[in-house]
Design a protein around this motif. Structure first.
Motif, PDB file in Angstrom:
ATOM      1  N   ALA A 217      31.422  35.135  43.115  1.00  0.00           N
ATOM      2  CA  ALA A 217      32.210  36.327  42.799  1.00  0.00           C
ATOM      3  C   ALA A 217      31.987  36.764  41.362  1.00  0.00           C
ATOM      4  CB  ALA A 217      33.694  36.046  43.046  1.00  0.00           C
ATOM      5  N   ALA A 218      32.041  35.816  40.434  1.00  0.00           N
ATOM      6  CA  ALA A 218      31.897  36.140  39.012  1.00  0.00           C
ATOM      7  C   ALA A 218      30.557  36.806  38.712  1.00  0.00           C
ATOM      8  CB  ALA A 218      32.048  34.866  38.181  1.00  0.00           C
ATOM      9  N   ALA A 219      29.518  36.429  39.466  1.00  0.00           N
ATOM     10  CA  ALA A 219      28.172  36.947  39.211  1.00  0.00           C
ATOM     11  C   ALA A 219      27.930  38.315  39.826  1.00  0.00           C
ATOM     12  CB  ALA A 219      27.131  35.959  39.742  1.00  0.00           C
ATOM     13  N   ALA A 220      28.858  38.820  40.625  1.00  0.00           N
ATOM     14  CA  ALA A 220      28.610  40.058  41.364  1.00  0.00           C
ATOM     15  C   ALA A 220      28.575  41.293  40.474  1.00  0.00           C
ATOM     16  CB  ALA A 220      29.665  40.236  42.451  1.00  0.00           C
ATOM     17  N   SER A 221      29.286  41.266  39.372  1.00  0.00           N
ATOM     18  CA  SER A 221      29.394  42.456  38.524  1.00  0.00           C
ATOM     19  C   SER A 221      28.236  42.538  37.536  1.00  0.00           C
ATOM     20  CB  SER A 221      30.726  42.447  37.769  1.00  0.00           C
ATOM     21  OG  SER A 221      30.868  41.250  37.040  1.00  0.00           O
TER      22      SER A 221
ATOM     23  N   VAL B  85      33.550  46.623  35.917  1.00  0.00           N
ATOM     24  CA  VAL B  85      34.537  45.555  36.089  1.00  0.00           C
ATOM     25  C   VAL B  85      33.954  44.260  35.546  1.00  0.00           C
ATOM     26  CG1 VAL B  85      35.505  46.624  38.177  1.00  0.00           C
ATOM     27  CG2 VAL B  85      33.759  44.842  38.405  1.00  0.00           C
ATOM     28  N   ILE B  86      34.843  43.314  35.258  1.00  0.00           N
ATOM     29  CA  ILE B  86      34.425  41.955  34.926  1.00  0.00           C
ATOM     30  C   ILE B  86      35.355  41.016  35.681  1.00  0.00           C
ATOM     31  CG2 ILE B  86      35.828  41.800  32.812  1.00  0.00           C
ATOM     32  CD1 ILE B  86      33.411  40.206  31.603  1.00  0.00           C
ATOM     33  N   ILE B  87      34.803  39.971  36.286  1.00  0.00           N
ATOM     34  CA  ILE B  87      35.534  39.171  37.266  1.00  0.00           C
ATOM     35  C   ILE B  87      35.681  37.742  36.775  1.00  0.00           C
ATOM     36  CG2 ILE B  87      35.495  38.315  39.650  1.00  0.00           C
ATOM     37  CD1 ILE B  87      33.463  40.773  40.136  1.00  0.00           C
ATOM     38  N   ASP B  88      36.911  37.209  36.881  1.00  0.00           N
ATOM     39  CA  ASP B  88      37.140  35.794  36.615  1.00  0.00           C
ATOM     40  C   ASP B  88      37.801  35.180  37.845  1.00  0.00           C
ATOM     41  OD1 ASP B  88      36.909  33.465  35.203  1.00  0.00           O
ATOM     42  OD2 ASP B  88      38.233  34.058  33.564  1.00  0.00           O
ATOM     43  N   THR B  89      37.563  33.889  38.068  1.00  0.00           N
ATOM     44  CA  THR B  89      37.979  33.236  39.309  1.00  0.00           C
ATOM     45  C   THR B  89      38.823  31.993  39.030  1.00  0.00           C
ATOM     46  OG1 THR B  89      35.918  31.969  39.371  1.00  0.00           O
ATOM     47  CG2 THR B  89      35.938  34.076  40.528  1.00  0.00           C
ATOM     48  N   HIS B  90      39.357  31.369  40.093  1.00  0.00           N
ATOM     49  CA  HIS B  90      40.300  30.247  39.946  1.00  0.00           C
ATOM     50  C   HIS B  90      41.351  30.636  38.913  1.00  0.00           C
ATOM     51  CE1 HIS B  90      37.950  27.432  42.370  1.00  0.00           C
ATOM     52  NE2 HIS B  90      36.885  27.869  41.733  1.00  0.00           N
ATOM     53  N   PHE B  91      41.819  31.846  39.020  1.00  0.00           N
ATOM     54  CA  PHE B  91      42.514  32.499  37.913  1.00  0.00           C
ATOM     55  C   PHE B  91      43.891  31.924  37.643  1.00  0.00           C
ATOM     56  CE2 PHE B  91      44.385  36.252  35.765  1.00  0.00           C
ATOM     57  CZ  PHE B  91      43.432  36.390  34.787  1.00  0.00           C
ATOM     58  N   VAL B  92      44.654  31.704  38.708  1.00  0.00           N
ATOM     59  CA  VAL B  92      46.028  31.234  38.541  1.00  0.00           C
ATOM     60  C   VAL B  92      46.050  29.742  38.265  1.00  0.00           C
ATOM     61  CG1 VAL B  92      48.281  31.022  39.638  1.00  0.00           C
ATOM     62  CG2 VAL B  92      46.899  33.088  40.003  1.00  0.00           C
TER      63      VAL B  92
ATOM     64  N   GLY C 294      43.906  34.507  29.583  1.00  0.00           N
ATOM     65  CA  GLY C 294      43.454  34.756  28.225  1.00  0.00           C
ATOM     66  C   GLY C 294      41.972  35.098  28.156  1.00  0.00           C
ATOM     67  N   ARG C 295      41.167  34.469  29.037  1.00  0.00           N
ATOM     68  CA  ARG C 295      39.724  34.782  29.069  1.00  0.00           C
ATOM     69  C   ARG C 295      39.513  36.255  29.417  1.00  0.00           C
ATOM     70  NH1 ARG C 295      36.008  30.189  31.719  1.00  0.00           N
ATOM     71  NH2 ARG C 295      35.910  31.718  33.391  1.00  0.00           N
ATOM     72  N   LEU C 296      40.290  36.730  30.385  1.00  0.00           N
ATOM     73  CA  LEU C 296      40.131  38.114  30.814  1.00  0.00           C
ATOM     74  C   LEU C 296      40.628  39.082  29.743  1.00  0.00           C
ATOM     75  CD1 LEU C 296      38.834  39.165  33.343  1.00  0.00           C
ATOM     76  CD2 LEU C 296      41.093  39.399  34.380  1.00  0.00           C
TER      77      LEU C 296
ATOM     78  N   ILE D 268      39.243  41.736  36.404  1.00  0.00           N
ATOM     79  CA  ILE D 268      39.736  41.317  37.713  1.00  0.00           C
ATOM     80  C   ILE D 268      39.872  39.803  37.701  1.00  0.00           C
ATOM     81  CG2 ILE D 268      39.256  41.178  40.188  1.00  0.00           C
ATOM     82  CD1 ILE D 268      37.609  43.741  39.917  1.00  0.00           C
ATOM     83  N   GLY D 269      41.099  39.306  37.872  1.00  0.00           N
ATOM     84  CA  GLY D 269      41.346  37.874  37.944  1.00  0.00           C
ATOM     85  C   GLY D 269      41.725  37.487  39.360  1.00  0.00           C
ATOM     86  N   LEU D 270      40.921  36.667  40.004  1.00  0.00           N
ATOM     87  CA  LEU D 270      41.128  36.294  41.402  1.00  0.00           C
ATOM     88  C   LEU D 270      41.758  34.913  41.491  1.00  0.00           C
ATOM     89  CD1 LEU D 270      37.602  37.381  42.717  1.00  0.00           C
ATOM     90  CD2 LEU D 270      39.752  38.621  43.077  1.00  0.00           C
TER      91      LEU D 270
END
Length: 299
Positions: free
Chosen positions: A151-155, A185-192, A198-200, A213-215
C-alpha cells in the motif's frame, strides 16, 4: 484522465488474520476476521471475473516470501477464488523476464504483500514490470491491491523510514518515490497499532498539497478513477489535509528539533465512508445528520 483500473490499499493485518495455523477450519472464525470483514472478499467482488479472476500474489517486499505467498493463496481459495498463484520476484532481472511479464499481462488482480516498501521500489521501479502495471492500471479493468508495504508503495511519494515515537522531530521521516499509481497522496500503514500519526504529520507539513492517508490494521481504501475513496474493512482511516495549515516552524528549527504546526485538518473514516480527492469532501455513510441532509436534497 479516466483511469479504468482500481486501487485497493490495505493497512495490514493483526495476528488473528493469519492462516498459518495447521487446523484452519477449526479456527476459521478467528482467522477470517481480516479477510471476510470486507478486504479480500471485496477484492474478489470488484475484480473483472470475480472468483474466476486471475490473481497473482507478489511477494517482493517480504523477507519470507515462501511463507507469505501460500497464506494469501489459502485465504483467496477459502473465499472461492479458483485461479490464484504466487509470483516471486526477488531480483531486478526477474522483473524483465518474459514469463513474469506474460503472467502479469494475464492477471486481473495483482496483490502486493507486506514487508519493506523500499524493496518494492528498488527491485521493481523502472522495469518493464513496473511499466506494465502502470499501463494496465490506466487502461484495463485491473486491480492493484497492496497491503502494508504494498500500500505504501502505491503512491508517487512514499514514506520508507521513520521512528513513530520521534516522528515529529525534523528529519526523522524519510521519503522517496513510490510506484506512482496515484499522485497527490502519501500513505502510511499499521497506522493505529504502531502510533504513526506523527510520521504523517511531518510528511504533510513538508508538502501541504499532498493528502496524508493513514491506514489502520484490518482497514483499507478502495480508490476508483484516482478520485473517489471508500473505506473498507473493520478499522479506521485517518486523513491529514495540510492545505489549511496557517503556520509552522519547519524551516526555522534544526534537524532533530520538534516541529510545530498550526491548523492541520484531520478526518477519520470508517467502513463505507467516502472521500472525494478532487473536492476534498468527506461523506459519512451513517451520519447523525442523514435525515436533515435528505430533507435538504429533496427540497
Amino acid at each position: 484522465m479516466n483511469i479504468r483500473g482500481k486501487l485497493i490499499i490495505i493497512g495490514g493485518a493483526v495476528d488473528k488474520g493469519s492462516f498459518t495455523e495447521t487446523n484452519l477450519d477449526a479456527n476459521v472464525a478467528n482467522n477470517l476476521n481480516f479477510f471476510e470483514t470486507g478486504i479480500l472478499k471485496r477484492i474478489l467482488n470488484e475484480s473483472k471475473n470475480k472468483i474466476d479472476s486471475r490473481i497473482e500474489v507478489i511477494t517482493t517486499a517480504s523477507k519470507i516470501p515462501r511463507e507469505i505467498g501460500p497464506e494469501y493463496v489459502k485465504a483467496f481459495n477459502y473465499l472461492g477464488a479458483k485461479n490464484v498463484d504466487v509470483l516471486h520476484i526477488e531480483k531486478r532481472e526477474q522483473a524483465t523476464s518474459q514469463e513474469v511479464l506474460d503472467r502479469v499481462k494475464a492477471a486481473d488482480v495483482l496483490i502486493f504483500t507486506g514487508g519493506d516498501q523500499l524493496r518494492l521500489t528498488s527491485i521493481l521501479g523502472g522495469t518493464e514490470f513496473h511499466d506494465l502495471i502502470l499501463d494496465k492500471y490506466h487502461n484495463e479493468d485491473f486491480i492493484y491491491a497492496g497491503t502494508s508495504a504494498g500500500a505504501a508503495a502505491a503512491s508517487n511519494t512514499m514514506i520508507y523510514q521513520g521512528s513513530s515515537s520521534e516522528a515529529l522531530l525534523k528529519g526523522e521521516v524519510k521519503i522517496t518515490s513510490g510506484l506512482g499509481l496515484i499522485d497527490g497522496v502519501i500513505i502510511d500503514t499499521h497506522f493505529v497499532q504502531r502510533g504513526r500519526i506523527g510520521r504523517l504529520f511531518q510528511a504533510v507539513v513538508g508538502n501541504p498539497k499532498v493528502l496524508g492517508i493513514g491506514l489502520g490494521e484490518d482497514t483499507g481504501l478502495l480508490i476508483t478513477n484516482n478520485e473517489k475513496m471508500e473505506a473498507i474493512g473493520s478499522g479506521l482511516v485517518i486523513l491529514v489535509d495540510g492545505r489549511e495549515i496557517k503556520d509552522t516552524n519547519l524551516t526555522q528549527v534544526e534537524m532533530g528539533q520538534p516541529i510545530s504546526i498550526n491548523h492541520l485538518v484531520t478526518h477519520v473514516m470508517s467502513k463505507y465512508d467516502t472521500f472525494d480527492l478532487k473536492t476534498h469532501k468527506m461523506n459519512i455513510q451513517s451520519s447523525q445528520y442523514a435525515d436533515e441532509l435528505k430533507m435538504l436534497s429533496d427540497d
